[in-house]
Enzyme design. Structure first.
Site, PDB file in Angstrom:
ATOM      1  N   GLY A 245      -2.723   1.265   4.628  1.00 54.93           N
ATOM      2  CA  GLY A 245      -1.285   2.045   4.876  1.00 54.93           C
ATOM      3  C   GLY A 245      -1.391   3.491   4.401  1.00 54.93           C
ATOM      4  O   GLY A 245      -2.456   3.953   4.136  1.00 54.93           O
TER       5      GLY A 245
ATOM      6  N   ARG B 139      -1.313   4.986   1.321  1.00 55.61           N
ATOM      7  CA  ARG B 139      -2.331   5.179   0.295  1.00 55.61           C
ATOM      8  C   ARG B 139      -3.536   5.182   0.912  1.00 55.61           C
ATOM      9  O   ARG B 139      -4.342   6.151   0.630  1.00 55.61           O
ATOM     10  CB  ARG B 139      -2.040   4.298  -0.882  1.00 55.61           C
ATOM     11  CG  ARG B 139      -3.037   4.588  -2.089  1.00 55.61           C
ATOM     12  CD  ARG B 139      -2.850   3.851  -3.041  1.00 55.61           C
ATOM     13  NE  ARG B 139      -3.506   4.259  -4.411  1.00 55.61           N
ATOM     14  CZ  ARG B 139      -5.023   4.241  -4.610  1.00 55.61           C
ATOM     15  NH1 ARG B 139      -5.701   3.947  -3.950  1.00 55.61           N
ATOM     16  NH2 ARG B 139      -5.256   4.820  -5.632  1.00 55.61           N
ATOM     17  N   CYS B 140      -3.924   4.460   1.670  1.00 52.81           N
ATOM     18  CA  CYS B 140      -5.318   4.284   2.400  1.00 52.81           C
ATOM     19  C   CYS B 140      -5.496   5.470   3.017  1.00 52.81           C
ATOM     20  O   CYS B 140      -6.793   6.040   3.235  1.00 52.81           O
ATOM     21  CB  CYS B 140      -5.536   3.259   3.251  1.00 52.81           C
ATOM     22  SG  CYS B 140      -5.253   1.382   2.330  1.00 52.81           S
ATOM     23  N   MET B 141      -4.506   6.119   3.490  1.00 53.75           N
ATOM     24  CA  MET B 141      -4.595   7.279   4.527  1.00 53.75           C
ATOM     25  C   MET B 141      -4.718   8.694   3.843  1.00 53.75           C
ATOM     26  O   MET B 141      -4.462   9.602   4.622  1.00 53.75           O
ATOM     27  CB  MET B 141      -3.727   7.315   5.661  1.00 53.75           C
ATOM     28  CG  MET B 141      -3.814   6.228   6.540  1.00 53.75           C
ATOM     29  SD  MET B 141      -2.666   6.252   7.980  1.00 53.75           S
ATOM     30  CE  MET B 141      -1.065   6.103   7.309  1.00 53.75           C
TER      31      MET B 141
ATOM     32  N   ASN C 116       0.895  -1.298   0.042  1.00 57.21           N
ATOM     33  CA  ASN C 116       0.032   0.068  -0.002  1.00 57.21           C
ATOM     34  C   ASN C 116       1.060   1.307   0.132  1.00 57.21           C
ATOM     35  O   ASN C 116       0.815   1.866   0.883  1.00 57.21           O
ATOM     36  CB  ASN C 116      -0.932  -0.015   1.243  1.00 57.21           C
ATOM     37  CG  ASN C 116      -2.081   0.877   0.776  1.00 57.21           C
ATOM     38  OD1 ASN C 116      -2.120   2.015   1.897  1.00 57.21           O
ATOM     39  ND2 ASN C 116      -2.947   0.743   0.075  1.00 57.21           N
TER      40      ASN C 116
END
Ligand SMILES: NC(=O)NCCC[C@H](N)C(=O)O
Length: 422
Positions: A404, A406-408, A361
């Site tokens: 991770g 990218r998700c945040m 990620n």
């Protein structure tokens, strides 16, 4: 206040502006009993998670990105009366809170200042907290709850700002979310994009209708903006073919994109979003989880529009690709002869652990420069050995929510790349 129109031209171009959410009181609501429903795999040490998140933000800011906090955006939006009314109308629902408690909850929230209302909306409210604020009429729903049970659910997954809204070229999808624990996140983004002064004055397209979309769910973790009019979408545990179809039609109707590759992922929590198993790290390279294998895909393009007009008239051509053509189909959509697929060599157990810890990620902040968690050491070393600049951030606590870097992050301004010119 900066008033450049939001635009995300690629997955890896220089990141200029991004929405994040510093974890707060909502994570204190997690208990062993509630964490599964709230989609967390463990309880979080919140103060440490905040420190980790602050480091993440410092890395993004240090790389030249303007970091916008979701809490600030929501609080500032609530100062706009129609935004406040919209949020209140959608946060309290007779179907959830019952007819007796709903008007009281709404009136209690309406009386709050913008900061307190923001905290209530994201952090939730227990019965005890409600009773400290107001007298409540006889409500079977409230009566049945224990003193410390939640009346208004918290939104701990706002931490993963990527999913409930995603910018694709010159428009935004406020997403219809698959999991009940996340559906109200879309209300936050609707309020921000419709009424926050930073966005309300800008022209941009809408790729979805958020709350109204029902089964046509799309989550931003499944959407990769490949650049130059191409988009990759994972059909996953969270994103349905209906959602992909609507996204493709809307993107094609404005000419903002003309190729959507849909990848059929297994429907399983470990593969919950495409970006948990595959992310783009420069104009032609993807980091990919070893066990993802090769998957069937379709390339969706707009049919010749002569004789039609109006966006509902867009028809689609769909080209099927068997699993062995996955990389070739993707390269073709990107105008490339081939891709560079990066998969660290490691034993299967270690690979599975690093995937679970979001080793795949990665968040690119410029071509070849990525942010990752420090704990995924093999993937990070492999990326460095492959020529990438890897900026590590601590993820011991943040990672327990299964997301991770990218998700945040929800990029709102990012430069384009033209893969075909590489
Ligand atoms: N794009 C992502 O993979 N986001 C992470 C979402 C984690 C969150 N706990 C969820 O299950 O939805």
């Amino acid at each position: 206040m900066q008033s450049i129109a939001p635009y995300v031209g690629s997955e890896v171009g220089r990141l200029r502006q991004v929405i994040v959410h510093r974890p707060g009181v909502e994570l204190l609501r997690l208990t062993p009993e509630t964490m599964d429903d709230l989609l967390f795999d463990d309880l979080i040490w919140v103060r440490r998670a905040q420190e980790e998140h602050d480091e993440f933000c410092a890395v993004l800011a240090g790389a030249g990105a303007e970091v916008l906090q979701l809490t600030d955006l929501l609080r500032e939006s609530l100062a706009v009366p129609p935004a406040r009314a919209f949020v209140l109308d959608h946060a309290f629902d007779e179907r959830i809170h019952g007819p007796a408690a709903t008007p009281v909850l709404r009136a209690t929230a309406e009386a709050m200042d913008d900061a307190a209302l923001t905290e209530l909306l994201i952090g939730g409210l227990t019965k005890r907290e409600l009773l400290e604020l107001t007298d409540v009429p006889s409500s079977v729903v409230l009566h049945a709850l224990g003193a410390d049970d939640l009346v208004v659910a918290p939104l701990p997954n706002h931490l993963f700002t990527r999913d409930a809204s995603c910018w694709v070229y010159d428009g935004v999808a406020v997403n219809s979310m698959r999991m009940p624990a996340r559906t109200r996140e879309s209300v936050t983004y609707e309020a921000i994009y419709r009424w926050h002064p930073r966005f309300a004055g800008s022209e941009f397209h809408r790729w979805s209708d958020g709350l109204a979309d029902g089964q046509a769910t799309v989550e931003g973790g499944d959407v990769l903006v490949l650049g130059d009019g191409a988009v990759l979408v994972g059909m996953s545990e969270r994103t349905t073919p209906q959602g992909v179809e609507r996204l493709a039609k809307r993107l094609f109707a404005t000419g903002s994109a003309d190729r959507v590759v849909a990848l059929a992922l297994p429907s399983a929590r470990i593969f919950m979003h495409l970006d948990t198993v595959m992310t783009m790290v420069d104009e032609r390279s993807f980091i990919k989880y070893a066990d993802l294998g090769m998957l069937p895909s379709y390339t969706i393009t707009p049919r010749d529009r002569s004789g039609h007009d109006g966006r509902d008239e867009i028809e689609l051509d769909i080209a099927d690709h068997p699993p062995e053509q996955m990389h070739a189909a993707l390269a073709d959509a990107m105008g490339l002869d081939g891709l560079r697929i990066l998969t660290a060599e490691q034993d299967v157990h270690s690979a599975a652990r690093e995937q679970w810890d979001d080793g795949c990620n990665a968040l690119a902040i410029a071509p070849g420069v990525v942010v990752t968690y420090d704990r995924t050491t093999t993937s990070n070393t492999y990326l460095r050995d492959s020529g990438f600049e890897v900026l590590e951030v601590p993820g011991a606590e943040l990672g327990r929510g299964r997301g991770g870097p990218r998700c945040m992050s929800c990029p709102t301004l990012r430069e384009g790349v033209r893969p075909s010119e590489i």
